[in-house]
Design a protein around this motif. Structure first.
Motif, short mmCIF file in Angstrom:
data_model
loop_
_atom_site.label_atom_id
_atom_site.label_comp_id
_atom_site.label_asym_id
_atom_site.label_seq_id
_atom_site.Cartn_x
_atom_site.Cartn_y
_atom_site.Cartn_z
N HIS A 111 -50.53 25.80 43.48
CA HIS A 111 -49.59 24.71 43.96
C HIS A 111 -48.16 24.92 43.73
O HIS A 111 -47.69 25.90 43.31
CB HIS A 111 -50.05 23.50 43.14
N GLU A 112 -47.42 23.87 44.44
CA GLU A 112 -45.87 24.18 44.32
C GLU A 112 -45.38 22.77 43.88
O GLU A 112 -45.87 21.73 44.40
CB GLU A 112 -45.41 24.61 45.55
N VAL A 113 -44.38 22.63 43.18
CA VAL A 113 -43.50 21.29 43.09
C VAL A 113 -42.12 21.64 43.10
O VAL A 113 -41.60 22.76 43.09
CB VAL A 113 -44.02 20.90 41.72
N LEU A 114 -41.43 20.49 43.44
CA LEU A 114 -40.01 20.57 43.32
C LEU A 114 -39.50 19.75 42.02
O LEU A 114 -40.00 18.50 41.91
CB LEU A 114 -39.47 19.70 44.64
N VAL A 132 -34.32 17.13 31.45
CA VAL A 132 -34.85 15.71 32.01
C VAL A 132 -35.22 16.15 33.38
O VAL A 132 -34.42 16.18 34.23
CB VAL A 132 -33.76 14.82 31.84
N THR A 133 -36.49 16.01 33.82
CA THR A 133 -36.81 16.26 34.90
C THR A 133 -37.76 15.07 35.63
O THR A 133 -38.45 14.41 35.22
CB THR A 133 -37.83 17.59 35.07
N SER A 134 -37.38 15.17 37.01
CA SER A 134 -38.21 14.32 37.84
C SER A 134 -39.11 15.31 38.82
O SER A 134 -38.61 16.07 39.52
CB SER A 134 -37.55 13.41 38.86
N ALA A 135 -40.37 15.18 38.62
CA ALA A 135 -41.39 16.25 39.51
C ALA A 135 -41.82 15.60 40.78
O ALA A 135 -42.04 14.47 40.86
CB ALA A 135 -42.64 16.58 38.71
N HIS A 136 -41.43 16.46 41.96
CA HIS A 136 -42.02 15.79 43.50
C HIS A 136 -43.01 16.77 44.03
O HIS A 136 -43.02 18.16 43.85
CB HIS A 136 -40.50 16.06 44.28
N ARG A 137 -43.90 16.16 44.53
CA ARG A 137 -44.90 17.07 45.41
C ARG A 137 -44.63 17.01 46.66
O ARG A 137 -43.69 16.50 47.36
CB ARG A 137 -46.37 16.12 45.27
#
Length: 215
Positions: A111-114, A132-137
């Motif tokens: 899988h991959e994520v931004l 401090v991270t916001s994960a994006h699909r």
């Protein structure tokens, strides 16, 4: 090795956390926008599965590539009583051909994520990194420009520090002590043991931002 604690914070309180970290560290934050590709080993690479993370930092010009392998938690006498998770970790810079190289070895994309956010890196007894991270699909393969938040309104907070076989207990104690300063905004615990958002976060954030405005 590295020692790590994680927690979550509502996006509306991220500015207050940034203000607090700025005051505690005395350094400027570093922005990041990382395309992370998680690979798994194929059947021709042995009976023990192996996971790798290929990371491309899109904030760098040109984009900077690295490869990271995170092992399991340290086990044994006293390990379970540690206030942090201590785990093996290997990371190395790489060229833009790194993904093709591991595909040729027999790894496959799982899988991959931004990941978008910021870090503070500074010395406080130990060398700390707070991210401090916001994960994006990604809706389709490598479509980083179309990424959407996985958990809208929530950011992941991670505190890590490098360690070794003979000092991870001391490093863990130093991280745990530092995290007490963050407790009004975010509760940090071992990965996989989430305590949710902190009830005092709204009041703490309001106080921090009010002090920031008056300074």
């Amino acid at each position: 090795m590295e020692c790590v604690l994680q927690g979550i914070i509502e996006t509306q309180h991220v500015e207050a956390l940034e203000t607090l970290l700025q005051g505690l560290s005395g350094v400027k934050k570093e922005q990041f926008r990382v395309h992370e590709l998680c690979l798994k080993s194929g059947p021709n690479l042995g009976v023990v599965p192996s996971d790798l993370r290929i990371m491309c930092d899109l904030e760098q010009v040109p984009p900077a590539w690295s490869v990271r392998h995170v092992g399991g938690a340290v086990r044994g006498t006293g390990a379970e009583q540690l206030p942090v998770m201590a785990r093996t970790m290997v990371e190395s810079r790489a060229s833009k051909n790194i993904l093709r190289f591991f595909y040729l070895l027999g790894y496959r994309l799982d899988h991959e994520v931004l990941k978008v956010g910021f870090t503070f890196k500074f010395q406080r007894v130990v060398k700390l990194t707070i991210s401090v991270t916001s994960a994006h699909r990604l809706p389709r393969l490598h479509a980083v420009d179309e990424a959407a938040p996985v958990t809208p309104g929530i950011h992941l907070v991670e505190v890590t520090a490098p360690a070794s076989d003979d000092n991870y207990a001391d490093v863990g104690a130093a991280i745990s002590s530092f995290c007490e300063f963050l407790a009004p905004l975010v509760h940090l615990s071992k990965p996989g043991v989430s305590a949710g958002v902190v009830p005092t976060a709204a009041a703490a954030a309001a106080s921090l931002l009010a002090n920031k405005s008056n300074s």
